[in-house]
Write a protein that holds these residues in place. Structure first.
Motif, mmCIF file in Angstrom:
data_model
loop_
_atom_site.group_PDB
_atom_site.id
_atom_site.type_symbol
_atom_site.label_atom_id
_atom_site.label_comp_id
_atom_site.label_asym_id
_atom_site.label_seq_id
_atom_site.Cartn_x
_atom_site.Cartn_y
_atom_site.Cartn_z
ATOM 1 N N ILE A 277 29.959 40.461 51.284
ATOM 2 C CA ILE A 277 30.047 40.229 49.844
ATOM 3 C C ILE A 277 30.857 41.364 49.238
ATOM 4 O O ILE A 277 30.497 42.534 49.381
ATOM 5 C CB ILE A 277 28.635 40.161 49.214
ATOM 6 C CG1 ILE A 277 27.901 38.913 49.731
ATOM 7 C CG2 ILE A 277 28.706 40.171 47.694
ATOM 8 C CD1 ILE A 277 26.443 38.854 49.333
ATOM 9 N N ARG A 278 31.963 41.013 48.550
ATOM 10 C CA ARG A 278 32.841 42.020 47.956
ATOM 11 C C ARG A 278 33.181 41.597 46.531
ATOM 12 O O ARG A 278 33.419 40.413 46.264
ATOM 13 C CB ARG A 278 34.135 42.164 48.772
ATOM 14 C CG ARG A 278 33.922 42.728 50.166
ATOM 15 C CD ARG A 278 35.231 42.829 50.924
ATOM 16 N NE ARG A 278 35.770 41.503 51.235
ATOM 17 C CZ ARG A 278 35.421 40.775 52.298
ATOM 18 N NH1 ARG A 278 34.521 41.265 53.159
ATOM 19 N NH2 ARG A 278 35.951 39.594 52.500
ATOM 20 N N ASP A 279 33.187 42.574 45.648
ATOM 21 C CA ASP A 279 33.541 42.281 44.251
ATOM 22 C C ASP A 279 35.061 42.327 44.103
ATOM 23 O O ASP A 279 35.661 43.401 43.997
ATOM 24 C CB ASP A 279 32.876 43.292 43.315
ATOM 25 C CG ASP A 279 33.054 42.902 41.846
ATOM 26 O OD1 ASP A 279 33.769 41.909 41.585
ATOM 27 O OD2 ASP A 279 32.477 43.584 40.970
ATOM 28 N N GLN A 280 35.677 41.138 44.095
ATOM 29 C CA GLN A 280 37.128 41.023 43.954
ATOM 30 C C GLN A 280 37.505 40.379 42.625
ATOM 31 O O GLN A 280 38.615 39.877 42.459
ATOM 32 C CB GLN A 280 37.695 40.192 45.120
ATOM 33 C CG GLN A 280 37.416 40.833 46.482
ATOM 34 C CD GLN A 280 37.912 39.968 47.644
ATOM 35 O OE1 GLN A 280 38.267 38.799 47.458
ATOM 36 N NE2 GLN A 280 37.949 40.556 48.834
ATOM 37 N N GLY A 281 36.530 40.402 41.708
ATOM 38 C CA GLY A 281 36.816 39.839 40.390
ATOM 39 C C GLY A 281 36.712 38.339 40.329
ATOM 40 O O GLY A 281 37.103 37.718 39.326
ATOM 41 N N ARG A 282 36.206 37.696 41.382
ATOM 42 C CA ARG A 282 36.066 36.242 41.384
ATOM 43 C C ARG A 282 34.875 35.828 40.518
ATOM 44 O O ARG A 282 33.999 36.622 40.212
ATOM 45 C CB ARG A 282 35.897 35.736 42.810
ATOM 46 C CG ARG A 282 37.143 35.958 43.681
ATOM 47 C CD ARG A 282 36.868 35.742 45.152
ATOM 48 N NE ARG A 282 35.888 36.700 45.667
ATOM 49 C CZ ARG A 282 35.570 36.812 46.964
ATOM 50 N NH1 ARG A 282 36.149 36.024 47.864
ATOM 51 N NH2 ARG A 282 34.683 37.706 47.337
#
Length: 482
Positions: free
Chosen positions: A262-267
């Protein structure tokens, strides 16, 4: 059984045949002392330390195998036992690892996640997890369920969150890694519960105490745990500064996110998934892992405390006996006086009484004369002085007797009186010394344990002898076994 024997043999550095032979003797009812003494030719001369360790590991590994079989059967009956899962369970070499693997399949009360799944929200949770580009509110609108208790998008997303939280928190690999991480990094922070300062004065050293969790020594761990059980202390495990600033992510949270990619890529769903990770740690895992690690600390501390107790007890039981020599046993006291028992060379009671050399009566000279009189009358050679209250004062009294009457050739020895009071009021003592008062029986025990420590001390339950710390806080089964 063969795998257990081989594992124990590898751990002990002995031959598997030696282990098998010893297991056969243990299963046949033989005890470790008996095997060590009389079955050396069968075990290949395993010593008592090896035999005790072998017995402990055999018990643990058999319990592990029984639990493994129960878990395999339970998962199989649910129809969820894949080949991969079976292999992982078969390879698990510790109880913690087994329980982590079993966690997702363990029968449990209806959880919020289960209620959400029954309401049809698992596809929503999966969709947001698999493709974070989707807008959570928009997607959730298609999964509303009034009858199931999810009438709006907020409730639906909360249900989906609980489904993912349960999934994240029941991953055996993740649990193992987090447990190791917290063990290595956590500080144990102990504080006093407000308003308990006076009541818990004996725990004052821990009112504001911090140290690395993995370095807490056994005596300190047991003291802290006792303080918590008595409602005086509280503790928490802190990693970094996250405990001081609850707005900061806990260092475990990035590890949970990384494990599930889980990565915060602005999605659109990234923020929602980050909240799922945050809640997984705060709600599901933090308390569970703290409990697991403190249990690990407690078990290690108990093992160390029991080992110290066993070593001290062995030293006490194997003290060199003074032999069959007439002895005066003195059980010191202040207000109630010094109880005196006169023992002949065979351990029989030939006389008894009391003297009052200390405050408030202060009959020092009278007491000296009385001890000298008994010593002459019964040809006393030894004076055994209990090491309790007024022991030093009583030892000084006997020193004055020896100085005043050197021809008596008395020798004075201070002996441990641990357990003497327990023995004096026991059923065993009542049968052995039915005509003597409880207080005199204690003096008898003090005299006899100088003549032959082992013969006297075996009359007392080991945990009552008091040669260890926190012995009433540890597992009484393990303590008795040790």
């Amino acid at each position: 059984m063969n795998s257990i024997s081989k594992r124990i043999a590898d751990e002990l550095g002995v031959r598997e045949q030696q282990v098998n032979a010893t297991v056969g003797l243990l299963d046949g009812g033989a005890t470790v002392p008996f095997i060590a003494r009389y079955r050396k030719e069968v075990t290949g001369s395993l010593d008592d330390s090896q035999l005790r360790l072998l017995e402990e590991r055999l018990r643990y590994l058999r319990e592990l195998e029984d639990r493994r079989a129960t878990i395999l059967k339970s998962i199989d009956e649910q129809g969820k036992l894949s080949d991969e899962l079976r292999a992982s369970i078969e390879a698990a070499d510790a109880k913690n690892r087994l329980e982590d693997l079993y966690l997702p399949f363990k029968p449990k009360r209806r959880t919020k996640a289960q209620i959400a799944r029954e309401a049809g929200l698992e596809p929503l949770a999966n969709a947001l997890f698999d493709d974070p580009r989707q807008e959570p509110e928009t997607l959730a609108a298609g999964y509303l369920n009034d009858d199931g208790g999810f009438p709006d998008t907020k409730a639906a997303l909360e249900g989906a969150r609980y489904i993912l939280m349960e999934r994240f928190a029941e991953d055996a690999e993740l649990l193992g890694r987090l447990r190791d991480f917290i063990w290595q990094q956590a500080q144990l922070k102990v504080s006093v519960i407000e308003g308990k300062e006076n009541e818990g004065a004996k725990f004052r050293d821990y009112f504001d105490h911090v140290e690395p969790l993995r370095k807490v020594p056994s005596h300190r761990a047991l003291a802290i745990l006792r303080g918590r059980n008595e409602g005086i202390l509280s503790y928490t495990l802190a990693v970094g500064d996250s405990e001081e600033n609850r707005r900061q992510p806990h260092p475990a949270e990035p590890r949970i996110a990384a494990h599930w990619q889980i990565r915060d890529q602005g999605r659109a769903a990234d923020k929602w998934l980050s909240e799922v990770v945050r809640w997984t740690w705060r709600v599901k895992l933090s308390t569970q892992i703290e409990t697991d690690l403190m249990s690990q600390v407690r078990e290690a501390a108990e093992t160390e405390a029991i080992n110290v107790f066993a070593a001290n007890l062995k030293d006490l039981l194997l003290l060199a006996p003074a032999g069959p020599r007439p002895t005066l046993g003195l059980d010191p006291g202040l207000r109630t006086g010094v109880k005196v028992a006169i023992i002949d060379g065979t351990g029989q009671v030939t006389g008894h009484g009391a003297i009052f050399p200390h405050a408030p009566q202060n009959k020092w000279d009278t007491s000296i004369e009385q001890l000298a009189k008994w010593s002459r009358e019964y040809s006393i050679e030894l004076v055994a002085i209990g090491n309790g209250t007024a022991s030093r004062e009583t030892e000084k009294l006997v020193a004055d007797v020896i100085k005043r009457y050197p021809e008596l050739n008395l020798a004075r020895i201070v002996v441990s009186e641990s357990g003497a009071s327990i023995y004096s009021a026991s059923e065993f003592a009542s049968r052995e010394l039915p005509d003597l008062d409880v207080t005199i029986r204690g003096a008898v025990s003090i005299a006899r344990r100088l003549q032959d420590p082992l013969a006297e001390m075996v009359k007392i339950e080991p945990k009552s002898i008091g040669v260890g710390q926190y012995q009433h806080d540890v597992s009484q089964v393990q303590l008795a076994r040790s």
